[in-house]
Design an enzyme around this catalytic site. Sequence first.
Site, PDB file in Angstrom:
ATOM      1  N   SER A 137      -0.139  11.349  -1.840  1.00  0.00           N
ATOM      2  CA  SER A 137       0.303  10.123  -1.166  1.00  0.00           C
ATOM      3  C   SER A 137      -0.505   9.917   0.107  1.00  0.00           C
ATOM      4  O   SER A 137      -0.719  10.861   0.870  1.00  0.00           O
ATOM      5  CB  SER A 137       1.788  10.194  -0.822  1.00  0.00           C
ATOM      6  OG  SER A 137       2.173   9.054  -0.049  1.00  0.00           O
ATOM      7  N   HIS A 171      10.988   4.260  -5.335  1.00  0.00           N
ATOM      8  CA  HIS A 171      10.621   2.851  -5.485  1.00  0.00           C
ATOM      9  C   HIS A 171      11.022   2.277  -6.840  1.00  0.00           C
ATOM     10  O   HIS A 171      10.549   1.203  -7.221  1.00  0.00           O
ATOM     11  CB  HIS A 171       9.115   2.672  -5.269  1.00  0.00           C
ATOM     12  CG  HIS A 171       8.685   2.947  -3.870  1.00  0.00           C
ATOM     13  ND1 HIS A 171       7.371   3.228  -3.537  1.00  0.00           N
ATOM     14  CD2 HIS A 171       9.393   3.003  -2.711  1.00  0.00           C
ATOM     15  CE1 HIS A 171       7.297   3.439  -2.230  1.00  0.00           C
ATOM     16  NE2 HIS A 171       8.512   3.304  -1.714  1.00  0.00           N
TER      17      HIS A 171
END
Length: 303
Positions: A250, A146
């Site tokens: 995550s 990201h």
Amino acid sequence: MAVIFDPLRGRQRPAASHPDEEIIDVLAGRYCDADWAVLTGAGMSTDSGVPDYRGPDSPPRNPMTIQTFLSHPDQRARYWARSWVGWPRMRGSRPNPGHLALAELSVAGIVTQNVDGLHQAAAEAVAASRAERGDERPLSPVIDLHGSLDRVICLDNGHQLDRDWLQRRLSELNPDFVHATGIDPIDVETAPDGDVELEDTAGFVVADCPECGGMLKPDVVYFGESVPPERLQKANGICESAAGIVVLGSSLAVLSGLRFVRTAAKEGKPVVIVTDGPTRGDELADFRSISRVADFVSAWASR
């Protein structure tokens, strides 16, 4: 601002599938370390003081979307004001024992959804330590899926800038902003993407690209954006070369991370998930730990 739908709504944390010792036996024995791809999320950095979006104690957050950022100058001023206040604390974050332990492991690669740069900082520390010992083992590659908050890009012409330069420039343009808002940057809590909660950002002056006067944006993938193809290709290469995938910290709430787990499961590769909350991939996990990530990775690295 758009409200981000929470795909974890209604999900409950599952029980651990096996004791951590048995899961680590699988990681260290059944397959060699180099066969594992590692996917990390915000839970990897909570012990470094970087909060996560969806942990058990996390307050509700509405992160900036690309549509909102592009929609109006006031929205960009809102983002950069909050980022300007939060950047010193984010920049001061340091790798925690989990980052350092993971950097010591030889794995197929680390694909991180985080934008804090702490995996790279951990790799630098481990590399320096190895150099002192004459240890020439290579470090595992890291892919910032990201992007990274320490970089800024110009949306008009693609110029890349250092975030510290922009911080100084914003300080020059807004010398009285902190005093006017009455906030103390030391006391504010940063979000995982480096900004802080500020109610009033009116009057904050945004910097333009020094090369062409274009619009500046942090070099991160906002909600509503896609991961750049070249970066995704590298991440896919790591996961395709691995015999299995380990998810650390995550929730797999966003598709950019979940896709790697789904692909691994579809191909019959083992999936290990380590995080203390529910994830969108729990039904795909062959091995599930609910331990703190730093504790688990430190135990793995000690084998």
